[in-house]
Every structure is written in structure tokens, then in C-alpha cells.
Design a protein around this motif. Sequence first.
Motif, PDB file in Angstrom:
ATOM      1  N   LEU A   1       0.859  -1.183   0.000  1.00 43.53           N
ATOM      2  CA  LEU A   1       0.000   0.000   0.000  1.00 43.53           C
ATOM      3  C   LEU A   1       0.896   1.235   0.000  1.00 43.53           C
ATOM      4  O   LEU A   1       1.434   1.619   1.043  1.00 43.53           O
ATOM      5  N   PRO A   2       1.088   1.867  -1.144  1.00 42.34           N
ATOM      6  CA  PRO A   2       1.990   3.024  -1.218  1.00 42.34           C
ATOM      7  C   PRO A   2       1.595   4.117  -0.229  1.00 42.34           C
ATOM      8  O   PRO A   2       0.425   4.472  -0.107  1.00 42.34           O
ATOM      9  N   GLY A   3       2.589   4.614   0.492  1.00 40.89           N
ATOM     10  CA  GLY A   3       2.354   5.695   1.444  1.00 40.89           C
ATOM     11  C   GLY A   3       1.873   5.246   2.806  1.00 40.89           C
ATOM     12  O   GLY A   3       1.677   6.077   3.703  1.00 40.89           O
TER      13      GLY A   3
ATOM     14  N   ALA B   1      -6.655   7.420  12.097  1.00 42.04           N
ATOM     15  CA  ALA B   1      -6.108   6.153  11.618  1.00 42.04           C
ATOM     16  C   ALA B   1      -7.153   5.346  10.852  1.00 42.04           C
ATOM     17  O   ALA B   1      -8.347   5.376  11.169  1.00 42.04           O
ATOM     18  N   ALA B   2      -6.676   4.616   9.855  1.00 41.00           N
ATOM     19  CA  ALA B   2      -7.551   3.685   9.143  1.00 41.00           C
ATOM     20  C   ALA B   2      -7.855   2.467   9.994  1.00 41.00           C
ATOM     21  O   ALA B   2      -8.880   1.803   9.796  1.00 41.00           O
ATOM     22  N   ALA B   3      -6.975   2.156  10.948  1.00 41.72           N
ATOM     23  CA  ALA B   3      -7.210   1.064  11.891  1.00 41.72           C
ATOM     24  C   ALA B   3      -6.271   1.235  13.068  1.00 41.72           C
ATOM     25  O   ALA B   3      -5.187   1.815  12.946  1.00 41.72           O
ATOM     26  N   LEU B   4      -6.691   0.728  14.210  1.00 40.01           N
ATOM     27  CA  LEU B   4      -5.842   0.642  15.394  1.00 40.01           C
ATOM     28  C   LEU B   4      -5.289  -0.771  15.473  1.00 40.01           C
ATOM     29  O   LEU B   4      -6.041  -1.746  15.378  1.00 40.01           O
ATOM     30  N   LEU B   5      -3.973  -0.896  15.675  1.00 38.31           N
ATOM     31  CA  LEU B   5      -3.327  -2.202  15.744  1.00 38.31           C
ATOM     32  C   LEU B   5      -3.028  -2.549  17.200  1.00 38.31           C
ATOM     33  O   LEU B   5      -2.410  -1.754  17.917  1.00 38.31           O
TER      34      LEU B   5
ATOM     35  N   GLY C   1     -13.721  -4.830  13.375  1.00 37.87           N
ATOM     36  CA  GLY C   1     -12.354  -4.957  12.886  1.00 37.87           C
ATOM     37  C   GLY C   1     -12.015  -6.403  12.607  1.00 37.87           C
ATOM     38  O   GLY C   1     -12.842  -7.162  12.101  1.00 37.87           O
ATOM     39  N   ARG C   2     -10.803  -6.802  12.959  1.00 36.09           N
ATOM     40  CA  ARG C   2     -10.339  -8.158  12.695  1.00 36.09           C
ATOM     41  C   ARG C   2      -9.629  -8.712  13.928  1.00 36.09           C
ATOM     42  O   ARG C   2      -8.857  -8.007  14.583  1.00 36.09           O
ATOM     43  N   ILE C   3      -9.891  -9.978  14.225  1.00 37.39           N
ATOM     44  CA  ILE C   3      -9.103 -10.727  15.201  1.00 37.39           C
ATOM     45  C   ILE C   3      -8.221 -11.678  14.405  1.00 37.39           C
ATOM     46  O   ILE C   3      -8.726 -12.494  13.624  1.00 37.39           O
ATOM     47  N   VAL C   4      -6.908 -11.551  14.591  1.00 37.41           N
ATOM     48  CA  VAL C   4      -5.958 -12.273  13.750  1.00 37.41           C
ATOM     49  C   VAL C   4      -4.954 -13.019  14.622  1.00 37.41           C
ATOM     50  O   VAL C   4      -4.750 -12.676  15.792  1.00 37.41           O
TER      51      VAL C   4
ATOM     52  N   LEU D   1      -4.850  -4.001   5.270  1.00 37.73           N
ATOM     53  CA  LEU D   1      -5.119  -3.731   3.855  1.00 37.73           C
ATOM     54  C   LEU D   1      -6.610  -3.880   3.551  1.00 37.73           C
ATOM     55  O   LEU D   1      -7.205  -3.052   2.844  1.00 37.73           O
ATOM     56  N   GLU D   2      -7.238  -4.906   4.103  1.00 36.32           N
ATOM     57  CA  GLU D   2      -8.670  -5.117   3.881  1.00 36.32           C
ATOM     58  C   GLU D   2      -9.493  -3.958   4.441  1.00 36.32           C
ATOM     59  O   GLU D   2     -10.421  -3.456   3.781  1.00 36.32           O
ATOM     60  N   LEU D   3      -9.167  -3.529   5.658  1.00 37.92           N
ATOM     61  CA  LEU D   3      -9.934  -2.448   6.274  1.00 37.92           C
ATOM     62  C   LEU D   3      -9.731  -1.133   5.531  1.00 37.92           C
ATOM     63  O   LEU D   3     -10.659  -0.323   5.415  1.00 37.92           O
TER      64      LEU D   3
END
Length: 296
Positions: free
Chosen positions: A152-154, A193-197, A237-240, A252-254
Motif C-alpha cells: 500500500l503506497p504511502g 487512523a484507518a485502523a488501530l493495531l 475490525g479483525r481478530i488475527v 489492507l482489507e480495512l
Amino acid sequence: PPFLLSAGARGRRLVEGLPHPPSAILHWGATAVPKGAPYALVTDGPYDPDDPTYPEEWRPRRWSRFYLGLQRRAFRGAVRVFTLSEWARRKVLAVHGLAPERVVRIGWGPLGEPAPPIDAARRPLFAAVGSDWRRKGMDRVAEAARLLSERLPGAQVVGVGVPGDLDVPDGPGFRGVRSGLPPGEVQALIRDAAALLLPARFDASPHVIYEALRVGTPVVATPVCGVPEAVCAPEGGRIVPPDPEAIAQACLELWREGEHARRRALAVYERSGGWRRCAEIVRDSLEGALAVPAVP
């Protein structure tokens, strides 16, 4: 007051200074036994000597059997034990053998004030917030950031917090802010943010999840402690697994889902009810346990 919130010595002095004893004392803690009225405890999880995943700060350095005994006395003497998560509730039941109806999950919520909303184009910014970077999995974040930047550029992940015994160097796609930030700037980062990690190794009930969800920021997290209960994947979100490849793919999906992911995350927060819902559960449970008049 019908119920009094107690916090250590200050709470005890407050109880002693009341003209009439309260109907109950609500105490955050695991070993102290409040005096002066029936009491209930609030906890994010008990000490479990048989769980190897507990971090060092959750393990007594000495006298572990003595500490476990103090905790058992406190829990068994409480009219109710309120846990922030179902994970913590199951722990209390397993470790201390309480009757299930005496242990009640109440949930939890965010801390601080949210950043004001903005109307601006989104950029591929991701956030990881928290101190003690080993426990928070910041090394996993940095490696996931490298993978994400290749696809994902940038894309950039900003990690904020005091590292503790694990520092993570800046690298492709990752920048660390190791001295922390003022609360308002942290909340703005979470909002943007696009997502919190949060690929943590252990995190009982992190408030930062709800700080993200309340502004529509989805969460990518590992399945530890009470975390999955708050994220409510895939809506929030996602549980991974604790794998940088899986973390990067979820980000990337989010990002590609854009505003759809943000609307779902916000809906999860609204459904949770926040701290008000927690307080209502505590009130209703104590009224039933103590048969005191209802609080309007």
C-alpha cells in the motif's frame, strides 16, 4: 448514598466520615476487604498461578500463595464480583470457585475525551497505542508495517508509548513516538487512523479499543484475554493470529473497505453502551443482591 465507590485509603476515610453507612461499597481491587458495609469488587482479572501467559507485573514476586489467599478471601467475601470481561469472569470462577450468579460481567469503555470529528480525505495511516511494547506486540506491529508499506503506497504505522524493556527501531512503514504524546494528540491519531493495531501478547481489557471504536476506527487485534469481546469481529475490525502477515492483510482489507468499516466500528461502540451501560449493570445487580431501594 446507596452505593459508594471506594479506592484504597482515601475510600476508607470517606466511608468513616459519612454520617450513615452506605448500603454497599464498590471497590476496585483484588486483595483489600473494605470495611463499614457490604462490599462488591470490580476487577479486570484475578491472579492465576497456573496461567503462563500472565505478564510479570501480574505475578507476585514473592509470597504468591499468600497473595492468592488474600485475593480469595476478598473475592469470596464480596456480595458481587464485577468483571470487565467474560474472560475475567471465567478466571474468577475457575480460580476462586464462586457461585456463577455472584460474578457479573459489566464490560468497559474508553478513557478521556474523543478528538472532534473531521471532514477530510483519509490517508493510509495506522496507529498502535500503548506502553510496554513487548506486551503490546509492537515488534509485530513494526514487521506488519514493513509488509503493508510494500503493498500500500504511502502506508505508515505510528506506534506511541513508552517502550519498556523492548524498543523497536523505526523502519519501512513504521515510526515510533517513544516519549508518548499529550492525550489530545493521541486521540486525534486514533481518529485519523484507518485502523488501530493491537497484536498484544497479553492485555486484559484495553480501553484503547473503545477509544478507537467510538470514533469509527476499526481494530486489528490478537485473540487474548477480553480483547475479542470488545472488537466484535468482523464488525469492529479483525481478530488475527500473532503473525505480521495476517496483521498486514487485515489492515489492507480495512483500508479498502473505507467508510463501510468505519460505520461498522461505530455501530459496535454504540451497541456496547459505554460506561453508562456498565454503571446500569452494577446498579441493577447490587439492588437485587442487597434489596435496597432503586436508584433513579
